[in-house]
Design a protein around this motif. Structure first.
Motif, PDB file in Angstrom:
ATOM      1  N   VAL A 170      -6.646   8.279 -16.858  1.00 53.43           N
ATOM      2  CA  VAL A 170      -5.664   9.336 -16.599  1.00 53.43           C
ATOM      3  C   VAL A 170      -4.429   8.701 -15.974  1.00 53.43           C
ATOM      4  CG1 VAL A 170      -5.201  11.368 -15.168  1.00 53.43           C
ATOM      5  CG2 VAL A 170      -7.379  11.166 -16.354  1.00 53.43           C
ATOM      6  N   ARG A 171      -3.283   9.241 -16.369  1.00 49.13           N
ATOM      7  CA  ARG A 171      -2.014   8.709 -15.844  1.00 49.13           C
ATOM      8  C   ARG A 171      -1.382   9.692 -14.868  1.00 49.13           C
ATOM      9  NH1 ARG A 171       3.706   7.619 -19.019  1.00 49.13           N
ATOM     10  NH2 ARG A 171       4.146   5.586 -18.114  1.00 49.13           N
ATOM     11  N   PHE A 172      -0.773   9.106 -13.821  1.00 52.98           N
ATOM     12  CA  PHE A 172      -0.024   9.895 -12.845  1.00 52.98           C
ATOM     13  C   PHE A 172       1.385   9.322 -12.722  1.00 52.98           C
ATOM     14  CE2 PHE A 172      -4.519  10.031 -11.505  1.00 52.98           C
ATOM     15  CZ  PHE A 172      -4.737  11.399 -11.614  1.00 52.98           C
ATOM     16  N   GLN A 194      -0.421   8.985 -22.741  1.00 53.83           N
ATOM     17  CA  GLN A 194       0.168  10.326 -22.794  1.00 53.83           C
ATOM     18  C   GLN A 194       1.534  10.312 -22.117  1.00 53.83           C
ATOM     19  OE1 GLN A 194      -0.679  12.924 -24.327  1.00 53.83           O
ATOM     20  NE2 GLN A 194       0.134  14.714 -23.267  1.00 53.83           N
ATOM     21  N   ALA A 195       2.525  10.827 -22.818  1.00 56.40           N
ATOM     22  CA  ALA A 195       3.881  10.845 -22.262  1.00 56.40           C
ATOM     23  C   ALA A 195       4.180  12.216 -21.677  1.00 56.40           C
ATOM     24  CB  ALA A 195       4.896  10.501 -23.345  1.00 56.40           C
ATOM     25  N   SER A 196       5.048  12.235 -20.690  1.00 56.92           N
ATOM     26  CA  SER A 196       5.324  13.468 -19.949  1.00 56.92           C
ATOM     27  C   SER A 196       5.912  14.564 -20.831  1.00 56.92           C
ATOM     28  CB  SER A 196       6.253  13.172 -18.776  1.00 56.92           C
ATOM     29  OG  SER A 196       7.469  12.648 -19.244  1.00 56.92           O
ATOM     30  N   ALA A 226      -0.998  -2.345 -25.219  1.00 58.30           N
ATOM     31  CA  ALA A 226      -1.684  -1.513 -24.215  1.00 58.30           C
ATOM     32  C   ALA A 226      -0.781  -0.450 -23.604  1.00 58.30           C
ATOM     33  CB  ALA A 226      -2.282  -2.391 -23.122  1.00 58.30           C
ATOM     34  N   HIS A 227       0.403  -0.271 -24.171  1.00 59.38           N
ATOM     35  CA  HIS A 227       1.265   0.808 -23.658  1.00 59.38           C
ATOM     36  C   HIS A 227       2.247   1.252 -24.730  1.00 59.38           C
ATOM     37  CE1 HIS A 227       3.137   3.056 -20.240  1.00 59.38           C
ATOM     38  NE2 HIS A 227       4.090   3.141 -21.153  1.00 59.38           N
ATOM     39  N   CYS A 228       1.945   2.385 -25.348  1.00 57.17           N
ATOM     40  CA  CYS A 228       2.864   2.976 -26.316  1.00 57.17           C
ATOM     41  C   CYS A 228       2.556   4.470 -26.345  1.00 57.17           C
ATOM     42  CB  CYS A 228       2.684   2.347 -27.697  1.00 57.17           C
ATOM     43  SG  CYS A 228       1.005   2.437 -28.301  1.00 57.17           S
TER      44      CYS A 228
HETATM   45  C1  0GY Z   1       7.252   5.015 -20.321  1.00 56.81           C
HETATM   46  C2  0GY Z   1       8.369   5.328 -19.458  1.00 56.81           C
HETATM   47  C3  0GY Z   1       9.040   6.492 -19.402  1.00 56.81           C
HETATM   48  C4  0GY Z   1       8.564   7.742 -19.854  1.00 56.81           C
HETATM   49  C5  0GY Z   1       7.305   8.139 -19.801  1.00 56.81           C
HETATM   50  O1  0GY Z   1       5.691   9.745 -19.769  1.00 56.81           O
HETATM   51  C6  0GY Z   1       6.845   9.514 -20.039  1.00 56.81           C
HETATM   52  O2  0GY Z   1       7.603  10.344 -20.486  1.00 56.81           O
HETATM   53  O3  0GY Z   1       6.360   7.308 -19.502  1.00 56.81           O
HETATM   54  C7  0GY Z   1      10.369   6.504 -18.770  1.00 56.81           C
HETATM   55  O4  0GY Z   1      11.123   7.449 -18.973  1.00 56.81           O
HETATM   56  O5  0GY Z   1      10.694   5.563 -18.044  1.00 56.81           O
HETATM   57  O6  0GY Z   1       6.279   4.404 -19.882  1.00 56.81           O
HETATM   58  O7  0GY Z   1       7.291   5.370 -21.467  1.00 56.81           O
END
Ligand code: 0GY
Length: 291
Positions: free
Chosen positions: A119-121, A71-73, A26-28
Protein backbone atom coordinates in the motif's frame (compact mmCIF):
# COMPACT_ATOMS: atom_id res chain seq x y z
CA UNK A 1 -6.86 21.69 -10.27
CA UNK A 2 -3.34 22.61 -11.40
CA UNK A 3 -2.02 22.78 -14.96
CA UNK A 4 -2.07 19.45 -16.81
CA UNK A 5 1.04 17.27 -16.89
CA UNK A 6 3.00 16.99 -20.10
CA UNK A 7 2.33 13.77 -22.02
CA UNK A 8 5.05 11.13 -21.87
CA UNK A 9 7.77 11.05 -24.53
CA UNK A 10 6.02 9.64 -27.65
CA UNK A 11 9.15 8.07 -29.15
CA UNK A 12 11.51 6.96 -26.38
CA UNK A 13 14.96 5.98 -27.60
CA UNK A 14 16.31 2.46 -27.41
CA UNK A 15 18.53 2.18 -24.31
CA UNK A 16 22.27 2.12 -24.94
CA UNK A 17 22.73 -0.56 -22.30
CA UNK A 18 21.42 -4.12 -22.32
CA UNK A 19 19.38 -4.88 -19.23
CA UNK A 20 19.73 -8.21 -17.40
CA UNK A 21 17.13 -10.90 -17.94
CA UNK A 22 14.12 -10.38 -15.70
CA UNK A 23 14.75 -6.65 -15.29
CA UNK A 24 11.93 -4.94 -13.42
CA UNK A 25 10.44 -1.46 -13.68
CA UNK A 26 9.50 -1.16 -10.00
CA UNK A 27 7.71 2.17 -10.31
CA UNK A 28 5.26 3.08 -13.05
CA UNK A 29 1.58 3.83 -13.37
CA UNK A 30 -1.45 3.27 -15.55
CA UNK A 31 -3.96 6.09 -16.07
CA UNK A 32 -7.38 5.17 -17.29
CA UNK A 33 -8.50 5.11 -19.98
CA UNK A 34 -10.84 7.52 -18.27
CA UNK A 35 -13.96 6.31 -20.03
CA UNK A 36 -13.40 2.83 -18.59
CA UNK A 37 -11.65 3.70 -15.33
CA UNK A 38 -12.78 7.19 -14.28
CA UNK A 39 -10.40 9.50 -12.46
CA UNK A 40 -11.02 10.50 -8.86
CA UNK A 41 -12.99 13.69 -8.34
CA UNK A 42 -10.50 14.51 -5.55
CA UNK A 43 -7.45 14.26 -7.85
CA UNK A 44 -5.17 17.30 -7.92
CA UNK A 45 -4.36 16.70 -11.60
CA UNK A 46 -6.13 15.26 -14.60
CA UNK A 47 -3.69 13.18 -16.63
CA UNK A 48 -3.81 12.10 -20.23
CA UNK A 49 -4.86 8.48 -20.48
CA UNK A 50 -1.87 6.16 -20.18
CA UNK A 51 -3.41 2.71 -20.48
CA UNK A 52 -1.83 -0.68 -19.89
CA UNK A 53 -1.17 -1.48 -23.55
CA UNK A 54 1.08 1.56 -23.87
CA UNK A 55 2.88 0.62 -20.68
CA UNK A 56 3.42 -2.95 -21.87
CA UNK A 57 4.74 -1.68 -25.23
CA UNK A 58 7.16 0.65 -23.46
CA UNK A 59 8.46 -2.21 -21.33
CA UNK A 60 9.05 -4.38 -24.39
CA UNK A 61 10.84 -1.49 -26.09
CA UNK A 62 13.13 -0.84 -23.11
CA UNK A 63 13.90 -4.51 -22.34
CA UNK A 64 11.99 -4.68 -19.06
CA UNK A 65 10.11 -7.96 -18.54
CA UNK A 66 8.62 -7.37 -15.09
CA UNK A 67 7.06 -4.40 -13.38
CA UNK A 68 5.39 -2.99 -10.30
CA UNK A 69 2.47 -0.68 -11.06
CA UNK A 70 1.98 1.89 -8.34
CA UNK A 71 -1.50 3.27 -7.77
CA UNK A 72 -1.45 6.95 -8.66
CA UNK A 73 -3.37 9.60 -6.75
CA UNK A 74 -5.42 10.55 -9.81
CA UNK A 75 -7.32 7.27 -9.34
CA UNK A 76 -7.63 7.72 -5.57
CA UNK A 77 -8.39 4.44 -3.80
CA UNK A 78 -10.13 2.94 -6.83
CA UNK A 79 -7.50 0.41 -7.87
CA UNK A 80 -9.45 -0.99 -10.82
CA UNK A 81 -7.19 0.28 -13.63
CA UNK A 82 -4.09 -0.98 -11.86
CA UNK A 83 -5.67 -4.37 -11.09
CA UNK A 84 -6.86 -4.68 -14.69
CA UNK A 85 -3.26 -4.20 -15.84
CA UNK A 86 -1.95 -6.76 -13.35
CA UNK A 87 -4.47 -9.30 -14.60
CA UNK A 88 -3.27 -8.77 -18.16
CA UNK A 89 0.36 -9.05 -17.09
CA UNK A 90 0.66 -12.85 -16.89
CA UNK A 91 2.26 -12.81 -13.45
CA UNK A 92 5.00 -10.43 -14.56
CA UNK A 93 3.24 -7.43 -13.05
CA UNK A 94 2.75 -6.70 -9.37
CA UNK A 95 0.91 -3.78 -7.82
CA UNK A 96 0.96 -1.27 -5.01
CA UNK A 97 -2.52 -0.10 -4.03
CA UNK A 98 -4.01 2.85 -2.23
CA UNK A 99 -6.78 1.90 0.19
CA UNK A 100 -9.20 3.54 2.59
CA UNK A 101 -8.78 3.01 6.31
CA UNK A 102 -11.97 0.94 6.43
CA UNK A 103 -10.73 -1.50 3.80
CA UNK A 104 -11.87 -5.03 4.64
CA UNK A 105 -9.72 -8.14 4.80
CA UNK A 106 -11.78 -9.60 1.93
CA UNK A 107 -10.91 -6.58 -0.24
CA UNK A 108 -7.25 -6.88 0.68
CA UNK A 109 -7.25 -10.58 -0.11
CA UNK A 110 -8.80 -9.89 -3.53
CA UNK A 111 -6.06 -7.35 -4.22
CA UNK A 112 -3.45 -9.85 -3.08
CA UNK A 113 -4.84 -12.47 -5.46
CA UNK A 114 -4.54 -9.94 -8.29
CA UNK A 115 -0.85 -9.38 -7.50
CA UNK A 116 -0.88 -6.42 -5.12
CA UNK A 117 1.91 -6.59 -2.57
CA UNK A 118 1.72 -3.29 -0.74
CA UNK A 119 0.00 0.00 0.00
CA UNK A 120 1.20 3.49 -0.82
CA UNK A 121 0.89 6.61 1.30
CA UNK A 122 1.49 10.14 0.03
CA UNK A 123 2.89 13.09 1.97
CA UNK A 124 3.36 15.29 -1.10
CA UNK A 125 1.83 18.76 -1.10
CA UNK A 126 0.98 18.88 -4.79
CA UNK A 127 -0.91 15.56 -4.54
CA UNK A 128 -3.36 16.78 -1.88
CA UNK A 129 -3.73 16.18 1.84
CA UNK A 130 -1.01 14.17 3.56
CA UNK A 131 -1.98 10.67 4.64
CA UNK A 132 -3.62 10.53 8.07
CA UNK A 133 -1.18 8.87 10.46
CA UNK A 134 -3.86 7.06 12.45
CA UNK A 135 -5.25 5.68 9.20
CA UNK A 136 -1.75 4.59 8.18
CA UNK A 137 -1.34 2.71 11.47
CA UNK A 138 -4.70 0.96 11.03
CA UNK A 139 -4.02 -0.01 7.45
CA UNK A 140 -0.55 -1.28 8.30
CA UNK A 141 -1.98 -3.61 10.95
CA UNK A 142 -4.48 -4.92 8.38
CA UNK A 143 -1.85 -5.67 5.73
CA UNK A 144 0.75 -7.27 7.99
CA UNK A 145 -0.94 -10.70 7.88
CA UNK A 146 -0.59 -10.65 4.09
CA UNK A 147 3.17 -10.05 4.28
CA UNK A 148 2.79 -6.80 2.33
CA UNK A 149 5.00 -3.75 2.64
CA UNK A 150 4.30 -0.03 2.42
CA UNK A 151 5.55 2.52 -0.09
CA UNK A 152 5.93 6.06 1.19
CA UNK A 153 6.10 9.09 -1.06
CA UNK A 154 6.98 12.34 0.69
CA UNK A 155 8.35 15.80 0.17
CA UNK A 156 11.82 15.75 1.72
CA UNK A 157 10.96 18.19 4.52
CA UNK A 158 8.66 15.49 5.94
CA UNK A 159 11.53 13.13 6.68
CA UNK A 160 12.39 14.46 10.13
CA UNK A 161 8.79 13.96 11.27
CA UNK A 162 8.19 10.72 9.43
CA UNK A 163 11.34 8.78 10.37
CA UNK A 164 10.29 7.86 13.94
CA UNK A 165 6.69 7.32 12.85
CA UNK A 166 7.69 4.92 10.07
CA UNK A 167 10.09 3.00 12.31
CA UNK A 168 7.35 2.47 14.86
CA UNK A 169 5.09 0.94 12.22
CA UNK A 170 7.48 -2.01 12.12
CA UNK A 171 6.87 -3.06 8.53
CA UNK A 172 9.05 -3.19 5.43
CA UNK A 173 8.95 0.32 3.99
CA UNK A 174 10.00 1.47 0.52
CA UNK A 175 10.77 5.16 0.08
CA UNK A 176 9.90 6.68 -3.28
CA UNK A 177 12.17 8.80 -5.46
CA UNK A 178 15.19 9.02 -3.11
CA UNK A 179 13.04 10.87 -0.60
CA UNK A 180 12.56 13.69 -3.13
CA UNK A 181 15.70 15.43 -1.93
CA UNK A 182 16.94 18.54 -3.71
CA UNK A 183 19.78 17.37 -5.96
CA UNK A 184 21.44 20.77 -5.79
CA UNK A 185 21.74 20.75 -1.99
CA UNK A 186 24.67 18.32 -1.68
CA UNK A 187 25.22 15.07 0.19
CA UNK A 188 25.52 16.89 3.50
CA UNK A 189 21.99 18.31 3.26
CA UNK A 190 19.86 17.38 6.25
CA UNK A 191 17.27 15.45 4.24
CA UNK A 192 19.87 13.21 2.60
CA UNK A 193 21.62 12.56 5.95
CA UNK A 194 18.26 11.63 7.48
CA UNK A 195 17.54 9.34 4.54
CA UNK A 196 20.87 7.57 4.96
CA UNK A 197 20.25 7.20 8.71
CA UNK A 198 16.82 5.70 8.09
CA UNK A 199 18.21 3.26 5.57
CA UNK A 200 20.66 1.91 8.17
CA UNK A 201 17.53 0.19 9.50
CA UNK A 202 17.19 -2.96 7.40
CA UNK A 203 13.41 -2.70 7.18
CA UNK A 204 13.82 0.31 4.86
CA UNK A 205 14.32 0.29 1.09
CA UNK A 206 14.64 3.16 -1.36
CA UNK A 207 13.81 3.70 -5.02
CA UNK A 208 16.71 5.29 -6.85
CA UNK A 209 14.51 6.73 -9.56
CA UNK A 210 12.91 10.12 -10.03
CA UNK A 211 16.16 11.78 -11.11
CA UNK A 212 14.08 13.96 -13.43
CA UNK A 213 12.10 15.16 -10.39
CA UNK A 214 15.09 15.78 -8.12
CA UNK A 215 17.37 17.34 -10.71
CA UNK A 216 17.98 21.06 -10.64
CA UNK A 217 20.26 21.12 -13.68
CA UNK A 218 17.75 19.48 -16.06
CA UNK A 219 18.42 16.81 -18.72
CA UNK A 220 20.30 14.49 -18.62
CA UNK A 221 19.68 14.71 -14.83
CA UNK A 222 23.17 13.58 -13.86
CA UNK A 223 23.12 15.77 -10.74
CA UNK A 224 20.35 13.58 -9.28
CA UNK A 225 21.65 10.27 -10.60
CA UNK A 226 24.81 10.74 -8.52
CA UNK A 227 22.71 10.38 -5.35
CA UNK A 228 21.26 7.18 -6.78
CA UNK A 229 24.75 5.74 -7.15
CA UNK A 230 25.62 6.62 -3.54
CA UNK A 231 22.49 4.81 -2.36
CA UNK A 232 23.15 1.78 -4.56
CA UNK A 233 26.73 1.49 -3.33
CA UNK A 234 25.75 1.81 0.32
CA UNK A 235 22.55 -0.26 0.32
CA UNK A 236 22.94 -2.58 -2.69
CA UNK A 237 20.40 -5.12 -1.42
CA UNK A 238 17.59 -2.67 -0.64
CA UNK A 239 17.35 -0.46 -3.70
CA UNK A 240 14.75 -0.53 -6.50
CA UNK A 241 14.47 1.41 -9.74
CA UNK A 242 11.62 2.38 -12.04
CA UNK A 243 10.77 4.53 -15.01
CA UNK A 244 7.90 6.43 -13.32
CA UNK A 245 6.13 6.34 -16.71
CA UNK A 246 3.95 8.22 -17.66
CA UNK A 247 5.61 10.81 -15.41
CA UNK A 248 2.70 12.63 -13.77
CA UNK A 249 3.12 16.30 -13.00
CA UNK A 250 6.27 16.77 -15.04
CA UNK A 251 5.78 20.22 -16.46
CA UNK A 252 9.16 21.22 -17.82
CA UNK A 253 11.52 18.46 -18.94
CA UNK A 254 9.63 15.33 -19.95
CA UNK A 255 12.28 12.61 -19.94
CA UNK A 256 12.98 10.20 -22.78
CA UNK A 257 12.47 6.83 -21.06
CA UNK A 258 15.37 5.29 -22.95
CA UNK A 259 17.61 8.02 -21.54
CA UNK A 260 16.31 7.28 -18.03
CA UNK A 261 17.45 3.68 -18.53
CA UNK A 262 20.84 5.01 -19.66
CA UNK A 263 21.15 6.82 -16.32
CA UNK A 264 21.68 3.37 -14.85
CA UNK A 265 25.26 3.64 -16.18
CA UNK A 266 25.73 6.21 -13.42
CA UNK A 267 23.39 4.79 -10.80
CA UNK A 268 24.51 1.14 -10.98
CA UNK A 269 27.74 1.05 -12.96
CA UNK A 270 28.79 -2.53 -12.16
CA UNK A 271 27.05 -5.63 -13.50
CA UNK A 272 26.62 -6.88 -9.94
CA UNK A 273 24.87 -3.72 -8.75
CA UNK A 274 22.68 -3.63 -11.86
CA UNK A 275 21.64 -7.25 -11.35
CA UNK A 276 20.64 -6.57 -7.75
CA UNK A 277 18.85 -3.33 -8.54
CA UNK A 278 16.83 -4.58 -11.50
CA UNK A 279 16.41 -8.30 -10.82
CA UNK A 280 17.37 -9.71 -7.43
CA UNK A 281 15.93 -6.98 -5.20
CA UNK A 282 12.54 -6.75 -6.93
CA UNK A 283 12.38 -10.55 -6.86
CA UNK A 284 12.81 -10.53 -3.09
CA UNK A 285 9.93 -8.10 -2.53
CA UNK A 286 7.57 -9.01 -5.35
CA UNK A 287 8.34 -12.54 -6.60
CA UNK A 288 9.84 -14.36 -3.57
CA UNK A 289 8.22 -17.57 -4.81
CA UNK A 290 10.58 -17.75 -7.81
CA UNK A 291 13.77 -17.34 -5.75
C1 0GY B 1 5.01 9.64 -9.02
C2 0GY B 1 5.01 11.03 -8.63
C3 0GY B 1 3.97 11.88 -8.67
C4 0GY B 1 2.61 11.52 -8.73
C5 0GY B 1 2.08 10.46 -8.13
O1 0GY B 1 0.33 9.30 -7.25
C6 0GY B 1 0.64 10.21 -7.98
O2 0GY B 1 -0.16 10.90 -8.56
O3 0GY B 1 2.84 9.55 -7.61
C7 0GY B 1 4.25 13.32 -8.62
O4 0GY B 1 3.38 14.12 -8.96
O5 0GY B 1 5.35 13.71 -8.21
O6 0GY B 1 5.58 8.79 -8.33
O7 0GY B 1 4.44 9.32 -10.03
Amino acid sequence: MSAPSLPPCPTPSKPAIALPEGACDAHCHVFGPGDVFPYSSAATYRPDDAPKDKLFALHRHLGLSRSVIVQASCHGTDNAAMVDALEAGNGNYRGIAMVDRDVTSAELEALDAAGVRGVRFNFVAHLGDAADKDAVREIVEKIKPLGWHIVVHFDSHWLEDLAPFLKALDIVTVIDHMGRIDASAGVEQRAFRLLLDLLEDERFWVKVCGSERLSRTGPPFHDAADYGRLLVERFPDRVLWGTDWPHPNIKKHMPDDGELVNLLKIIAPTAEHLQKLLVDNPSKLYWPEVL
